[in-house]
Design an enzyme around this catalytic site. Structure first.
Site, PDB file in Angstrom:
ATOM      1  N   SER A   1      -2.912 -10.852 -17.769  1.00 33.24           N
ATOM      2  CA  SER A   1      -2.529  -9.620 -18.472  1.00 33.24           C
ATOM      3  C   SER A   1      -1.997  -9.795 -19.837  1.00 33.24           C
ATOM      4  CB  SER A   1      -1.365  -8.858 -17.939  1.00 33.24           C
ATOM      5  OG  SER A   1      -1.067  -7.701 -18.180  1.00 33.24           O
TER       6      SER A   1
ATOM      7  N   ASP B   1      -4.006  -4.397 -24.035  1.00 31.69           N
ATOM      8  CA  ASP B   1      -3.439  -5.594 -23.589  1.00 31.69           C
ATOM      9  C   ASP B   1      -4.731  -6.500 -23.328  1.00 31.69           C
ATOM     10  OD1 ASP B   1      -3.779  -4.380 -21.065  1.00 31.69           O
ATOM     11  OD2 ASP B   1      -1.932  -5.831 -20.278  1.00 31.69           O
TER      12      ASP B   1
ATOM     13  N   ASP C   1      -5.777  -7.654 -20.443  1.00 30.01           N
ATOM     14  CA  ASP C   1      -6.631  -7.176 -19.194  1.00 30.01           C
ATOM     15  C   ASP C   1      -7.075  -5.551 -19.340  1.00 30.01           C
ATOM     16  OD1 ASP C   1      -4.224  -6.676 -18.438  1.00 30.01           O
ATOM     17  OD2 ASP C   1      -4.888  -6.807 -16.211  1.00 30.01           O
TER      18      ASP C   1
ATOM     19  N   ASP D   1      -5.339  -3.041 -18.942  1.00 30.66           N
ATOM     20  CA  ASP D   1      -4.648  -1.873 -18.165  1.00 30.66           C
ATOM     21  C   ASP D   1      -3.524  -1.354 -18.817  1.00 30.66           C
ATOM     22  OD1 ASP D   1      -2.748  -3.900 -18.022  1.00 30.66           O
ATOM     23  OD2 ASP D   1      -2.583  -3.991 -15.483  1.00 30.66           O
TER      24      ASP D   1
END
Length: 445
Positions: free
Chosen positions: A102, A241, A243, A245
């Protein structure tokens, strides 16, 4: 029982250390594969990743694990977490895997698992996979080993889905948008999707080299985006960010807009159109009291959960809500995705910008946040929150803030840290409360 592998958002840690090794990843693939073997059909898993150097290593190990227990593997290459959730459903896969840590820097990595419905796994499923990891998992005969293949159209499928979240009559012509992809998983898809709807896109953080993910860019480091928005005289800035999400917005004046304000905007517009479900929004205990008061002023509720988007999602499903998220920028829009999707949320913000014909600074400032302070106290061992003096100080603080603010104290799920957060109308009182509790915790360790 304490978990050895899974935390609040899958398995995460420093690569080549602790639980985040290639050997563990292979065992995770074997255990998850074995857990999801149901029926006589040919089973398959979709595996995606972000742009970390260790992604290749972890991907190879997971492929080895899954194929060794007879699971076919479909690899997508770098794609956002919500894209993997989407493809898992679309391709009728038995599970999906996202390799990402993440918003963490490149030295960390993680493994997130999705069930065939595209939702993150339940606590029970994770517990069973943990149990299997530490057993001798039987391998399939040679003729039943799974096959692995890469697909080339995964990015296009996700871009199409993102664009479909926007009403067909909406175009972004005339908008100048700076998009910061954190050198992460959305570095190709997010700028492309926004550009294809007509915007003039200026892209940042779109040159991943394996070690620069989230480094001075993205939703946790927005200074470069703020400067570029002002320099380019852009209408808005979008920060994702690693990833993708998570979403943080920068208005045309270069000011940051967090997840609370984004949720307020999205919920307000959907409420006006009659498409908001559940009578409100789901967020965590960390969301600002100002958001709760604003929603109440327009007849909506704010349901609070423990920190973690999985808990937000659980409450959304239980209560029939279709909007939820976190102050940190996770945005869950269940009409379009089964997990947080920063790009889809950005599309909703851009749509509101076009339709309102107002500046971002106006539409994304629907309430004044109350003073809020969060401090972390690191401890060496023991359980400081069970200390009698600490409990007494906390009780006094709760009584002092009653009716005027909130107090949230929780241990971190990933490190030996106590997080102390207070908010209220009186900034000095908030600071005093937080400092007294932090001092008590330090004294108890």
């Amino acid at each position: 029982m304490a978990r050895k592998f899974f935390g609040t958002d899958g398995i995460r840690g420093r690569t080549n250390s602790g639980v985040m090794t290639a050997a563990t990843a292979m065992k995770v693939g074997q255990a998850a594969g074995r857990h999801f073997v149901r029926g006589g059909h040919r089973h398959r898993v979709v595996i995606g990743k972000d742009t970390r150097l260790s992604g290749y290593m972890m991907e190879s190990a997971l492929v080895a694990g899954f194929t060794s227990v007879g699971i076919d593997v479909i690899m997508t290459g770098p794609l956002p977490t919500p894209a993997i959730a989407l493809l898992t459903r679309e391709m009728r896969a038995d599970l999906g895997v996202m390799i990402s840590a993440s918003h963490n820097l490149y030295a960390d990595n993680g493994i997130k698992l999705f069930g065939p419905d595209g939702f993150k796994l339940s606590d029970e499923a994770e517990a069973e996979i943990e149990r299997l990891i530490e057993t001798d998992i039987p391998l399939v005969p040679a003729e039943q080993i799974g096959r692995a293949r890469r697909i080339e159209d995964a990015r296009g499928r996700y871009i199409h889905a993102v664009k479909n979240s926007v009403a067909s009559e909406v175009r972004f012509d005339g908008l100048k948008v700076v998009v910061d992809c954190a050198h992460g998983a959305a570095y190709q898809v997010a700028p492309s999707a926004i550009w294809e709807l007509g915007a003039d896109v200026i892209a940042l953080g779109v040159n991943p080299n394996g070690v620069n993910i989230n480094d001075g860019v993205g939703s946790t480091a927005i200074e470069a985006l703020q400067a570029r928005v002002v320099e380019e005289q852009a209408h808005i800035g979008i920060a994702l960010d690693g990833d993708a999400d998570r979403l943080i917005v920068v208005d045309e004046k270069g000011r940051a807009v967090d997840g609370d304000q984004i949720m307020a905007l999205i919920a307000t517009r959907m409420h006006e159109k009659g498409s908001l479900k559940g009578g409100g929004v789901v967020s965590t205990v960390m969301s600002n009291l100002g958001l709760e008061r604003y929603l109440a002023s327009i007849g909506l509720t704010l349901e609070r959960t423990k920190v973690g988007d999985r808990y937000v999602l659980e409450r959304m499903k239980e209560g029939g809500f279709n909007i939820g998220g976190e102050q940190s920028g996770h945005m869950i829009m269940l009409d379009h995705s089964t997990t947080g999707d920063g790009t889809v949320a950005a599309m909703r913000v851009l749509t509101s910008l076009v339709r309102s014909e107002k500046p971002a600074s106006e539409i994304l400032h629907l309430f004044d946040p109350v003073p809020q302070l969060l401090k972390n106290v690191r401890y060496e061992g023991g359980a400081p929150l069970e200390n009698a003096t600490v409990q007494s100080v906390i009780a006094e603080a709760e009584q002092e803030l009653e009716g005027k603010g909130r107090l949230v104290i929780r241990p971190s799920g990933t490190e030996p840290v106590i997080r102390v957060m207070a908010e209220g109308d009186d900034k000095k009182q908030v600071e005093s409360v937080v400092d007294r509790i932090c001092d008590a915790v330090r004294a108890a360790t």
